[in-house]
Design a protein around this motif. Structure first.
Motif, mmCIF file in Angstrom:
data_model
loop_
_atom_site.group_PDB
_atom_site.id
_atom_site.type_symbol
_atom_site.label_atom_id
_atom_site.label_comp_id
_atom_site.label_asym_id
_atom_site.label_seq_id
_atom_site.Cartn_x
_atom_site.Cartn_y
_atom_site.Cartn_z
ATOM 1 N N THR A 176 35.790 -30.928 101.081
ATOM 2 C CA THR A 176 35.138 -32.231 101.168
ATOM 3 C C THR A 176 35.906 -33.289 100.385
ATOM 4 N N LEU A 177 36.469 -32.899 99.258
ATOM 5 C CA LEU A 177 37.278 -33.833 98.480
ATOM 6 C C LEU A 177 38.488 -34.318 99.275
ATOM 7 N N LYS A 178 39.075 -33.441 100.053
ATOM 8 C CA LYS A 178 40.290 -33.781 100.786
ATOM 9 C C LYS A 178 39.996 -34.388 102.154
ATOM 10 N N HIS A 179 38.872 -33.978 102.764
ATOM 11 C CA HIS A 179 38.563 -34.429 104.128
ATOM 12 C C HIS A 179 37.117 -34.923 104.219
ATOM 13 N N PRO A 180 36.757 -35.946 103.473
ATOM 14 C CA PRO A 180 35.363 -36.413 103.471
ATOM 15 C C PRO A 180 34.899 -36.931 104.830
ATOM 16 N N GLU A 181 35.832 -37.388 105.643
ATOM 17 C CA GLU A 181 35.466 -37.904 106.963
ATOM 18 C C GLU A 181 34.895 -36.822 107.868
ATOM 19 N N LYS A 182 35.169 -35.560 107.525
ATOM 20 C CA LYS A 182 34.699 -34.435 108.335
ATOM 21 C C LYS A 182 33.274 -34.006 107.975
ATOM 22 N N VAL A 183 32.837 -34.330 106.759
ATOM 23 C CA VAL A 183 31.614 -33.724 106.217
ATOM 24 C C VAL A 183 30.470 -34.726 106.187
ATOM 25 N N LYS A 184 29.391 -34.391 106.870
ATOM 26 C CA LYS A 184 28.188 -35.215 106.890
ATOM 27 C C LYS A 184 27.353 -34.949 105.641
ATOM 28 N N SER A 185 27.096 -33.684 105.377
ATOM 29 C CA SER A 185 26.369 -33.295 104.162
ATOM 30 C C SER A 185 26.958 -31.995 103.633
ATOM 31 N N LEU A 186 26.978 -31.867 102.314
ATOM 32 C CA LEU A 186 27.543 -30.700 101.636
ATOM 33 C C LEU A 186 26.415 -29.995 100.888
ATOM 34 N N VAL A 187 26.188 -28.733 101.233
ATOM 35 C CA VAL A 187 25.137 -27.939 100.595
ATOM 36 C C VAL A 187 25.811 -26.809 99.823
ATOM 37 N N LEU A 188 25.661 -26.832 98.512
ATOM 38 C CA LEU A 188 26.331 -25.861 97.641
ATOM 39 C C LEU A 188 25.315 -24.844 97.150
ATOM 40 N N ALA A 189 25.439 -23.628 97.649
ATOM 41 C CA ALA A 189 24.492 -22.557 97.350
ATOM 42 C C ALA A 189 25.021 -21.695 96.216
ATOM 43 N N ASP A 190 24.504 -21.934 95.011
ATOM 44 C CA ASP A 190 24.936 -21.199 93.826
ATOM 45 C C ASP A 190 26.466 -21.148 93.771
ATOM 46 N N ALA A 191 27.048 -22.321 93.888
ATOM 47 C CA ALA A 191 28.506 -22.430 94.007
ATOM 48 C C ALA A 191 29.205 -22.034 92.710
ATOM 49 N N TRP A 192 30.268 -21.266 92.871
ATOM 50 C CA TRP A 192 31.112 -20.858 91.743
ATOM 51 C C TRP A 192 32.154 -21.942 91.474
#
Length: 378
Positions: A176-192
């Protein structure tokens, strides 16, 4: 330090074989399984065909029609399943896992999304690869993110919801940091990979814990399982009963003890997913990770640079080992943090520990509001 660690491995391997050998000698089915390994000239009791069968067994509870295919990305193949209809939702699993571990979530989520679940390159049924030229955390991260981008191009995804668990959450954030235009919403499930190691952390750690951190570092147990060869599945029953128990309510007919005539599908799938060689996914993760579970380049210092056009939701297990404090900290720094949610009665594997609340949280994170009863999601 490492000589001591490998010495412990050697003793553990010998003890495990001695413990398991009588069962292999006196149980006909186990003896035949062992003999088949020797006849086929392989120490690891796995193959691409057996791996595919184990994936199908893992996904047996999914009633929605699934399209499975290998998406060609350059010289690599990315194992991909697609199902459902609606806005795209891409699901990225964690370390040592594979797409089949989403089995309890796919049916429900596919009512609202066109669900894409992938095996991260180097894991599951996706290609293993030569890691000779990848030597730094930055190179490992860039390699995986570029592969993910090329996969989205091949599949034809321009804008989608992105869900990542554990390592998958780390990679999804980097993407998402590199390609934000691709991502509508980011859901981080217990992200490491978000928390930063305190400067004085090691000063407060005992010698025993330092030693233990080497022994149980994520790549080590999987490496040890491969060293056990035909005893490897027995190793899972002995050391990963927690994982088998999490899925037992989905497949109660599966034994929780090793039975080669009717193997537990979770143990079988986990074994085949993590005995493919070379262990390229594990190697890349070892570059990303430092001792004690911290990331070499923690995301807490970079996540605030996520484009404001991307809605971000952080999900944490109530009993997880992941540092939950990163959630409120990021919410203070970032206007596009939509929510920080604690999934109750859950550890790190929140997608299976509390299926109902997890599924509802994903819906809410992407703009849906649904009050379906828990029975419809379990």
């Amino acid at each position: 330090m490492w000589s001591t660690v490998y010495g412990v491995f050697a003793v553990a391997l010998l003890a495990f074989v001695i413990r398991s050998l009588p069962r292999y000698l006196y149980n006909r089915a186990q003896r035949m399984a062992w003999m088949q390994c020797l006849i086929k000239g392989r120490w690891l009791n796995t193959s691409t065909e057996e791996h595919a069968i184990s994936e199908r067994r893992m996904l047996e509870m999914v009633t929605t029609p699934i399209e499975q295919k290998f998406v060609k990305v350059g010289q690599y193949q990315i194992n991909t399943i697609k199902t459902g209809s609606g806005d795209p939702l891409v699901m990225v699993h964690g370390f040592g896992s594979a797409l089949g571990f989403w089995c309890a979530n796919i049916d429900f989520l596919s009512q609202y999304y066109t669900v894409y679940a992938i095996d991260v390159l180097g894991f599951g049924r996706s290609s293993r690869f030569d890691t000779t030229n990848i030597k730094t955390p930055e190179q490992a991260e860039e390699f995986w993110v570029n592969i993910m981008y090329e996969w989205t191009e091949q599949v034809g995804l321009d804008n989608f919801n992105l869900l990542g668990h554990s390592l998958g959450g780390y990679l999804s954030t980097c993407f998402t940091l590199k390609h934000p235009e691709k991502v509508k919403s980011l859901v981080l499930a217990d992200a490491w990979g978000f928390a930063e190691k305190p400067k004085d952390y090691e000063q407060n750690v005992s010698l025993f814990f330092k030693f233990l951190s080497k022994v149980i570092a994520p790549p080590v147990p999987l490496r040890l399982m491969r060293k056990f060869g035909p005893f490897g599945q027995d190793y899972i029953y002995l050391f990963r009963q927690d994982l088998l128990n999490k899925f037992h309510h989905l497949y109660p007919e599966d034994d929780l003890k090793y039975n080669p005539e009717r193997p537990n599908r979770v143990a079988e799938y986990f074994y085949h997913s993590n005995t493919q060689e070379p262990a390229s996914g594990e190697y890349l993760f070892s570059l990303l990770a430092m001792a004690y579970g911290f990331a070499a380049n923690p995301l807490i210092n970079r996540a605030s640079m996520i484009a404001p056009t991307v809605d971000v939701t952080l999900l944490f297990g109530s009993n997880t080992w992941i540092d939950q404090a990163t959630g409120p900290k990021l919410k203070q720094e970032m206007k596009n943090i939509k929510d920080v949610v604690i999934i109750e009665d859950s550890g790190h594997h929140i997608y299976i520990d509390n299926i109902h609340q997890f599924n509802q949280a994903v819906l809410k994170a992407t703009g849906y509001h649904n009050d379906a009863p828990a029975a419809a999601q379990s």
